[in-house]
Design a protein around this motif. Structure first.
Motif: not given
Length: 117
Positions: A1-6, A38-44, A46-56
């Motif tokens: 995921m590129n920085n613009d999408l993050r 709030a939790q995801i906002h703070s770590k998005i 740094d995570v390796k696979n942000p798409e999977a995190l957003i999916n969850r």
């Protein structure tokens, strides 16, 4: 995921949090969703696979919405849909047969999980 999408994801997370925060009635489910946003906002960033995190996240929100009979405004719904489209990019990296209603999936072992009763 590129920085613009993050950056877009962070912006959507913030907007959704602010919309939910404006609600007069803050149910346990709404408070839990806000905690996870709030939790995801703070770590998005740094995570390796942000798409999977957003999916969850989207699965978690949908699961709590059913449980708590939460009806989202059109703005909130559109933000969730936008996040869902990004989460779909996770493909098979999403969590299969996971307990989508478990808030602990967004916190590491050493982090304290906020509880609302």
């Amino acid at each position: 995921m590129n920085n613009d999408l993050r950056s877009k994801v962070k912006e959507d997370l913030q907007k959704l949090f602010e919309n939910l925060d404006k609600r007069k009635t803050q149910t346990v489910e709404i408070l839990d969703i806000k905690d996870v946003l709030a939790q995801i906002h703070s770590k998005i960033g740094d995570v390796k696979n942000p798409e999977a995190l957003i999916n969850r996240l989207v699965n978690y929100i949908r699961s709590l919405a059913i449980k708590g009979r939460i009806h989202f405004s059109s703005t909130e719904e559109q933000l969730i849909i936008d996040l869902g489209v990004i989460g779909q990019q996770a493909g098979l990296n999403g969590v299969y047969m996971a307990d989508f209603s478990d808030k602990a999936q967004f916190y590491s072992v050493l982090e304290k999980i906020p509880r609302h009763n």
